[in-house]
Write a protein that holds these residues in place. Sequence first.
Motif: not given
Length: 176
Positions: A119-122, A57-59, A86-90, A92-94
């Motif tokens: 986007l492939d979430f498993d 997320a930082d990148a 930033s909330e959206l990115i977090d 997605i990563v979470d």
Amino acid sequence: SGADGRIGHVEVFAAAERVAALARFEELRGHAGGALRRNLAARTADAVAAALTAGDADAVMALSADEVHWLDQRRLLSVPPEVRWSELIDSIVDAGPPAWTLVPLAVRDEHLSMSRAVLDFDGLLVEFLCVLGVDDSGRATRVGAFDVDDLAGAEALLNEWWLATLAPAHRDVFEC
């Protein structure tokens, strides 16, 4: 085209089959070895996708302006406008960072691109059209998301943002 440069094959699609026509275009373009020009915005989109796939997320935030205007026009999986970038990115990563695939569809100057994102979430696939605007340093400043069947909406936003950057004399030439 054939070896002599003449048209050797034509395929016609109805206006309502625009997504299928674009998919076929991508398929044929791949065989011809052609590629869409990778402008600054497309390169930023690739870097953001790689960072999200890595769960970094930082990148992503380093590739983003301080304020990113987010416009989500998707009907089912839309993100409300009050959600900060930033909330959206977090989130997605979470969720367990998905594998991202981007298929570039269009560019305008160096600062705008449109891609089909998968986007492939498993095994759970989320697909949408993404319009990205970047500043001169390649940092994301605005993002639009559309359902894959709303190519006209995504194109309209891409062109609206592009026309807004043109001088009035040039804008009149390109407006329909």
